[in-house]
Design an enzyme around this catalytic site. Sequence first.
Site, PDB file in Angstrom:
ATOM      1  N   GLY A  10       0.840  -1.190   0.000  1.00  0.00           N
ATOM      2  CA  GLY A  10       0.000   0.000   0.000  1.00  0.00           C
ATOM      3  C   GLY A  10       0.875   1.239   0.000  1.00  0.00           C
ATOM      4  O   GLY A  10       1.956   1.260  -0.581  1.00  0.00           O
ATOM      5  N   CYS A  11       0.425   2.263   0.679  1.00  0.00           N
ATOM      6  CA  CYS A  11       1.144   3.535   0.736  1.00  0.00           C
ATOM      7  C   CYS A  11       2.552   3.323   1.297  1.00  0.00           C
ATOM      8  O   CYS A  11       2.723   2.874   2.423  1.00  0.00           O
ATOM      9  CB  CYS A  11       0.372   4.506   1.620  1.00  0.00           C
ATOM     10  SG  CYS A  11       1.277   6.009   2.026  1.00  0.00           S
TER      11      CYS A  11
END
Length: 160
Positions: A10-11
């Site tokens: 993800g981020c």
Amino acid sequence: MEKEIYLAGGCFWGVEGYFAQLDGVITTKVGYSNGQTAETTYQQIKTTDHAEVIYLKYDNSVLPLNNVLRHYFRIIDPVSINKQGGDRGRQYRTGIYYVDEETREEVVKFIEELQKNYTKKVWRLPIFPRRYLSILGVNRLNCRVRNVTGCIPAASITKL
């Protein structure tokens, strides 16, 4: 002994911020990996198909790979595809990119054990040799500034 691994979850700001605070972590960096080209930018990522990743160098005697993976799977959803938390898109896909065969074998064993806890297939996790890494010229302090909804807040760190 110093070891290296690349993690997509993800981020990258949230993943990097989480790992940067763990005992045994020597260096963290954020970047893009395993796309269709040798380089990319945030603006090009959808056409180059890179994943947001962190580079992690760690002291295996303090933080063994098994614990790195336990932390990693604590902050990702292993059955989610192309998203994590509030982040959506292929650039937020999960993946483990290894630098040596020993690491690959340990990761495969870990995932086989983890699968026993899930009825769904533990994500079609790419476990690949690292390729096409573009490391950004930023440091972990920027994580607090650039953190967005969906990233893991640094305060969520807990000891295993």
